[in-house]
Design an enzyme around this catalytic site. Structure first.
Site, PDB file in Angstrom:
ATOM      1  N   LYS A 113      -3.155   2.050  -2.047  1.00 40.95           N
ATOM      2  CA  LYS A 113      -4.304   2.327  -1.195  1.00 40.95           C
ATOM      3  C   LYS A 113      -3.975   3.312  -0.077  1.00 40.95           C
ATOM      4  O   LYS A 113      -3.006   3.149   0.642  1.00 40.95           O
ATOM      5  CB  LYS A 113      -4.827   1.043  -0.557  1.00 40.95           C
ATOM      6  N   MET A 132      -8.672   7.059   9.868  1.00 40.35           N
ATOM      7  CA  MET A 132      -9.194   7.419   8.533  1.00 40.35           C
ATOM      8  C   MET A 132     -10.376   8.385   8.646  1.00 40.35           C
ATOM      9  O   MET A 132     -11.362   8.285   7.902  1.00 40.35           O
ATOM     10  CB  MET A 132      -9.619   6.149   7.769  1.00 40.35           C
ATOM     11  N   ASP A 166       0.826  -1.202   0.000  1.00 41.04           N
ATOM     12  CA  ASP A 166       0.000   0.000   0.000  1.00 41.04           C
ATOM     13  C   ASP A 166       0.863   1.256   0.000  1.00 41.04           C
ATOM     14  O   ASP A 166       2.049   1.218   0.351  1.00 41.04           O
ATOM     15  CB  ASP A 166      -0.899   0.031   1.242  1.00 41.04           C
TER      16      ASP A 166
END
Length: 512
Positions: A58, A173, A36
């Site tokens: 990602k 997040m 990622d």
């Protein structure tokens, strides 16, 4: 058909020192690495040179490769019989969708292992001086995702979170949803004076924190232009951040230092910089290998006893020389009449590992100083052998040739350049160069970069001269040693870099 195996490895928050011992061991044996964007550059450097590297890009709010496709890639590579490492930021099972990746592996009967990682929910606050638990301030810790599944309208149960009382809430997040999160907590009854923090790019040199209250945090974060990646912490423990701050207080805290060294060299420079608190980025665009079918060198070896002095300006040359003696079945005892010279301590150590004592090493570890010292001691009839890299200008050879020394210069290894695809150089980075060849490597392997913005710290004037060809901002260390180079890095970090920073003295370049 032989089926491979997949390892889901948690890479931690970014700092390579926070990768687990098992994670590092598994990564170094990988044949395929699927990684990622949030995986730290220092950890990506540990990927084997031979491994197939697949970036799936990602990070919060941006998936360049869909999760379903990532799952398929793991299956495809494993079915080829490969050792596949799925390298994920943080921990694979903490909002890392590791479970989804296992489902398809199970369907295809592909064996796998889980290597847990250090989660950012605990490590990033720790680097900001925030203990997520404290006996006097909180009785529990709760980790919540601030990023909802696409198409999911279900909201966070703020009432239940507030009802927990004296707790620490960590939202992962959730940077884009910060105003909504704070609003939701307040509307659910949370005291508006509750301490809260947003932490950006935690465990890196660029980490930033904003400490406020749940009511004022969104506005303060906006003023500071806080972005991703980041996490949100809510709770009384946030009030301890200033008292317990430590990361930025390290000597090189906040410094991002790029170390340019060949991949096949262990870098004591990197270790020392890291221990002083710098974020160290290993940028090794080169590796070395012996020249194949080197008839010139083989001819020299057959008459090696005729040489009075053998000069080494690098550890690589030492290894190539002694390995070649063995392969050519030349007895080391034939060197009884030879004197050995090394440009510096590392090269001397490499020679002494072979059971040979070094007869000369200059007090200042520059190639030009080695040449001057040898020129002063050799006799007119003495034959001198210098082992050098292929197609590289050698100041040792240049000086001794001008001094009319009976000299034989033989290329014994070549430097292979690779295009950098992972490291981005930022204008505030400090880039270290220990030789002119490391400058050339940097220039040849970097793409789309304005070299005029590069803050270069160089060992020796020869190195600095090479860097100056590309308009770099240059500081030269006082001595040709790793410690002196580090002192220059510290000085730059302490004062903040200036284009008019005074240059420090020094000549030549350190051993290649």
């Amino acid at each position: 058909m032989m089926v491979g195996k997949v390892w889901l490895v948690g890479a931690g928050p970014s700092d390579p020192g926070l990768l687990t011992v098992k994670g590092k061991a598994v990564l170094e044996e990988a044949e395929v690495v699927v990684y990622d964007q949030l995986v730290g550059e220092g950890i990506l450097y540990m990927m084997p040179k031979s491994a197939k590297k697949i970036s799936v890009g990602k990070y919060s709010g941006n998936h360049t490769v869909a999760q379903e496709r990532i799952n398929e890639i793991l299956v495809e590579e494993a079915l080829k019989g490969k050792r596949v490492v799925r390298l994920k930021g943080g921990d694979p099972f903490l909002f890392g969708r590791g479970g989804e990746e296992l489902e398809l592996l199970c369907e295809h009967g592909i064996p796998y292992e889980i290597v847990p990682g250090i989660t950012s929910a605990i490590s990033v606050p720790a680097y900001a001086g925030i203990p997520v638990t404290h006996r006097d301030l909180t009785s529990s810790l709760h980790i919540i995702t601030g990023h909802r599944k696409k198409g999911c309208q279900e909201s966070i149960d703020y009432k239940s979170l507030v009802a927990l009382g004296e707790t620490t809430l960590v939202f992962l997040m959730g940077v884009a949803a910060l105003p909504d999160i704070c609003k939701g907590l307040i509307e659910a009854g949370m005291d508006i004076t509750t301490p809260a923090a947003i932490l950006e790019r935690g465990t890196t040199a660029k980490q930033r924190k904003v400490i406020a209250t749940v009511a004022t945090l969104p506005e303060e974060a906006k003023k500071q232009n806080i972005g991703t990646p980041g996490i949100i912490v809510v709770g009384k423990v946030c009030s301890l951040s200033q008292t317990f701050a430590w990361a930025e207080k390290r000597i090189l805290g906040g410094a991002r230092v790029v170390v340019t060294r060949p991949k096949d060299k262990v870098s004591s420079l990197a270790a020392k910089l890291y221990n002083l608190g710098a974020e160290v980025v290993m940028l090794s665009g080169t590796y070395t290998k012996p020249i194949e079918d080197n008839t010139q060198f083989i001819e020299v070896l057959t008459t090696i006893k005729d040489y009075k002095w053998i000069l080494f300006a690098s550890e690589v040359a030492v290894d190539v020389f002694f390995d070649s003696l063995w392969h050519q079945q030349i007895d080391i005892r034939s060197l009884w009449n030879c004197h050995f010279a090394a440009v510096g301590p590392a090269t001397r150590k490499a020679i002494e590992k072979r059971g040979i004592r070094v007869d000369y090493m200059p007090e200042r570890y520059y190639g030009i100083e080695l040449a001057k010292g040898i020129a002063a001691v050799v006799q007119p009839e003495d034959k001198v052998l210098v082992l050098i890299p292929k197609e590289t200008d050698s100041e040792v050879v240049n000086y001794l040739s001008a001094a009319k020394i009976h000299l034989k210069a033989v290329p014994v290894y070549e430097i292979i350049y690779e295009i950098n695809q992972q490291v981005c150089i930022e204008e505030t980075d400090i880039v270290t160069f220990t030789s002119a060849s490391t400058v050339r490597s940097f220039v040849k392997t970097m793409k789309d970069i304005d070299f005029h913005k590069v803050q270069a710290v160089c060992i020796g004037e020869l190195t600095a001269k090479e860097a100056a060809l590309y308009g770099m901002k240059i500081t030269v260390s006082k001595e040709a040693t790793i410690d002196s180079l580090i002192e220059s890095v510290i000085e730059i970090n302490n004062r903040g870099y200036s284009e008019n920073a005074p240059k420090l003295g020094g000549i030549g370049s350190m051993e290649e």
